[in-house]
Design an enzyme around this catalytic site. Structure first.
Site, PDB file in Angstrom:
ATOM      1  N   ARG A   1       4.081 146.251 -66.673  1.00 10.90           N
ATOM      2  CA  ARG A   1       3.557 147.579 -67.011  1.00 10.90           C
ATOM      3  C   ARG A   1       3.907 147.959 -68.451  1.00 10.90           C
ATOM      4  O   ARG A   1       3.071 148.488 -69.187  1.00 10.90           O
ATOM      5  CB  ARG A   1       4.154 148.628 -66.072  1.00 10.90           C
TER       6      ARG A   1
ATOM      7  N   THR B   1       7.740 146.211 -63.376  1.00 13.49           N
ATOM      8  CA  THR B   1       8.146 147.081 -64.482  1.00 13.49           C
ATOM      9  C   THR B   1       7.887 146.428 -65.828  1.00 13.49           C
ATOM     10  O   THR B   1       7.373 147.054 -66.756  1.00 13.49           O
ATOM     11  CB  THR B   1       9.653 147.411 -64.395  1.00 13.49           C
TER      12      THR B   1
ATOM     13  N   ASN C   1      16.958 130.308 -83.489  1.00 14.68           N
ATOM     14  CA  ASN C   1      16.104 131.490 -83.475  1.00 14.68           C
ATOM     15  C   ASN C   1      17.014 132.702 -83.522  1.00 14.68           C
ATOM     16  O   ASN C   1      17.884 132.863 -82.657  1.00 14.68           O
ATOM     17  CB  ASN C   1      15.255 131.528 -82.194  1.00 14.68           C
ATOM     18  N   GLY C   2      16.860 133.540 -84.533  1.00 14.49           N
ATOM     19  CA  GLY C   2      17.680 134.745 -84.568  1.00 14.49           C
ATOM     20  C   GLY C   2      18.034 135.198 -85.961  1.00 14.49           C
ATOM     21  O   GLY C   2      17.496 134.703 -86.960  1.00 14.49           O
TER      22      GLY C   2
ATOM     23  N   LEU D   1       9.378 131.846 -88.025  1.00 15.84           N
ATOM     24  CA  LEU D   1       8.920 133.143 -88.511  1.00 15.84           C
ATOM     25  C   LEU D   1       9.873 133.516 -89.642  1.00 15.84           C
ATOM     26  O   LEU D   1      11.053 133.778 -89.411  1.00 15.84           O
ATOM     27  CB  LEU D   1       8.964 134.201 -87.410  1.00 15.84           C
TER      28      LEU D   1
ATOM     29  N   CYS E   1      11.632 133.289 -84.012  1.00 17.73           N
ATOM     30  CA  CYS E   1      11.185 131.909 -84.132  1.00 17.73           C
ATOM     31  C   CYS E   1      11.100 131.273 -82.741  1.00 17.73           C
ATOM     32  O   CYS E   1      11.456 131.880 -81.738  1.00 17.73           O
ATOM     33  CB  CYS E   1      12.155 131.113 -84.994  1.00 17.73           C
TER      34      CYS E   1
END
Length: 582
Positions: A319, A316, A75-76, A51, A2
């Site tokens: 990529r 990193t 959120n979680g 979400l 979320c």
């Protein structure tokens, strides 16, 4: 994942301010496309983009206690919420959301309840009785979170930097394992396990203890009321996650509603190592496997979107984020909202190839500690934001608190790489799941050499990125790099290219300070670069920079320009509808 956003104590309760909060919250809507919520109490605003994974019907946020004096936006996922509800028998819950326990735990225990939560989370809690508030982030930083301060005396909190960077005088990454208390006016560390002090542990290696701890970590993450799947590159970590998930899939709540056929997902360039290995593991486990192909040009075209969403200029991370970003869009199109992934294993067990050069067990262990503590800046940030860009949630069982405690209590001598004894990287994990009677994986997969995600999707991906950057950054630009970018000065044209894009989206000094820097080889910390003098001449985060270790090592000179083609259409991808796959 979320999206949460809060503005607290802004001395402005006008309609115009409410409109501004809504505008900022909409910047996070990609994270939570299912519902939007906003709560205002005086000059305090708590917003949420949802979400829906658990209790989709009634778990909308913000969440409240019985009399609505305690307000939470979170959120979680709280994996032990059912156990916690039993300890809160005198409380009445308004929803079945796993996160509903937070408000009630605060009522019972004040700000000292955070360590009771087993899960991943970022939340803001407002106590309207005295206008105090607290903010907290999970132990390792699997969920992303930022905090900022305004000239008007306000405190802002957001799941992503883009939610507050334009409105704060100063902002920074909210530290994992900490809470911020308005009553104290400062941060307070709530997560402080034994391994944090980096002293060398001495627990003997017991394969079954590692196996059981990791199986438990995976099983608790199958908690879902919506369809889910697994990311499967064919490497050790994702393959173990997929294998355990496949074994326990039928027991999950989601299986009873959506069916017990596990879906797996893999991304790569045509002919890449991951595509080949992922398909083989999927066939072995019997999953419904989905391959997503992309070209170097597809990835290059997505770079700006990736940097905007992932909010970094770290080479990193960009990529590796780009293939994951492309794959997440495809996964979400199939109706899947959550995936399990294999991040964290390399940090815990010393899986990166440069660990071959660790001089002793103390250095080995201290490097794993440093790597875990920095995960929120790298792999967690990538896994969280690259998937959240399309409203997809990634769960990472290797970063389970209990599993980390078990694995980090091992005598690091057992983790060290000793090729003369047949012990390759992550030997202790491989051995734990080497079951002859009921194999988890084929032997050659169980003992496959480590591939960093950005390498495994196809070696030409990184080479193509370097070539593209060289076409857009000239030598004169590089000669002035230290003057243009005095902080974290880019050392390569690829890094310079990413930095230009980042600064366009996030021009504030606070923004550039959120991104880590320093020397690295094959994803090492700056300290570990000292392990091998030759590495100073080959500073690249790719695993192939580990010369003398990686089977396809390079010396930095073989950058190839590759033919570019459009994204291959996946026409035969089954769509998930209700309880059947058609």
């Amino acid at each position: 994942m979320c999206g949460i956003l809060a503005i607290l104590g802004c001395s402005d309760d006008s309609q115009a301010k409410r409109v501004r909060v809504l505008e900022l919250s909409r910047r996070l809507r990609h994270r939570g496309p299912d519902w939007s919520g906003l709560y205002q109490h005086g000059d305090n605003y708590l917003a949420h983009q949802r979400l829906a994974i658990i209790d989709p019907a009634s778990g909308d946020q913000p969440l409240f206690n019985e009399d609505k004096t305690i307000v939470v936006t979170v959120n979680g996922e709280i994996y032990n919420h059912e156990e916690l509800r039993k300890r809160l028998k005198n409380h009445k819950f308004r929803t079945g959301s796993d996160c509903a326990v937070i408000a009630h735990l605060y009522e019972e225990y004040g700000e000292d309840f955070v360590n009771m939560l087993d899960g991943i989370f970022s939340f803001v809690l407002l106590d309207t009785r005295d206008n105090s508030f607290m903010v907290a982030r999970d132990a390792i930083g699997v969920t992303s979170l930022y905090i900022g301060w305004g000239l008007d005396g306000s405190v802002m909190v957001s799941s992503e930097m883009k939610g507050l960077n334009d409105d704060c005088e100063h902002f920074e990454v909210f530290p994992p394992g900490h809470l911020y208390s308005s009553k104290l006016g400062r941060f307070k560390q709530w997560y402080n396990p034994a391994w944090f002090n980096e002293s060398v542990p001495s627990t003997p290696y017991e394969p079954l203890a590692i196996r059981q701890a990791f199986e438990n970590a995976v099983v608790k993450r199958l908690m879902s009321d919506v369809p889910f799947g697994v990311l499967l590159s064919g490497g050790l970590d994702s393959s173990l996650v997929a294998s355990i998930t496949a074994r326990h899939m039928a027991e999950s709540k989601a299986a009873k509603q959506w069916g017990d056929q596990l879906h797996s997902f893999c991304v790569g360039l045509e002919g890449s190592p991951d595509l080949k290995a992922g398909k083989e593991v999927a066939e072995y486990l019997g999953t419904v496997h989905h391959e997503f192909h992309f070209t170097v040009q597809d990835g290059i075209d997505a770079i700006e979107d990736v940097i905007y969403h992932v909010e970094t200029y770290d080479v990193t991370s960009i990529r590796a984020s780009t293939p994951m970003f492309l794959m997440s869009r495809k996964i979400k199109s199939l109706g899947v909202k959550m995936v399990l992934s294999g991040e964290g294993s390399d940090e815990i067990f010393g899986g990166y190839l440069y660990f071959h050069k660790a001089p002793n067990k103390q250095e080995f262990h201290q490097e794993t500690c440093r790597k875990i503590k920095a995960l929120h800046k790298y792999d967690c940030l990538r896994a969280n934001k690259a998937t959240s860009a399309f409203g997809l949630e990634a769960r990472v069982p290797f970063l389970d608190k209990e599993f980390i405690n078990t694995a980090m209590s091992l005598d690091p001598e057992s983790k060290m790489i000793k090729t003369e004894e047949g012990r390759i990287e992550k030997w202790v994990l491989r051995k734990a799941f080497d079951d002859e009677e009921r194999p988890y994986l084929p032997k050659h997969i169980l003992y496959r050499q480590k591939e960093q995600f950005s390498d495994g999707v196809g070696y030409s991906w990184i080479d193509g990125l370097k070539d593209h950057a060289a076409q857009n950054v000239n030598d004169k630009m590089m000669s002035n790099a230290a003057h243009i970018f005095p902080h974290n000065t880019p050392k390569t044209k690829e890094a310079y290219y990413y930095r230009m894009i980042f600064e366009r989206f996030f021009p504030q000094n606070s923004a550039r300070l959120t991104v880590p820097g320093g020397a690295t080889v094959a994803c090492s910390t700056a300290k570990a670069v000292e392990w091998d003098a030759s590495w100073s001449n080959n500073m690249d985060p790719s695993g192939r920079a580990a010369i003398g270790v990686h089977l396809s090592a390079y010396d930095g000179s073989n950058v190839a320009a590759l033919p570019l083609a459009p994204l291959k259409a996946i026409d035969d991808m089954p769509m998930m509808r209700g309880q059947e796959v058609v």
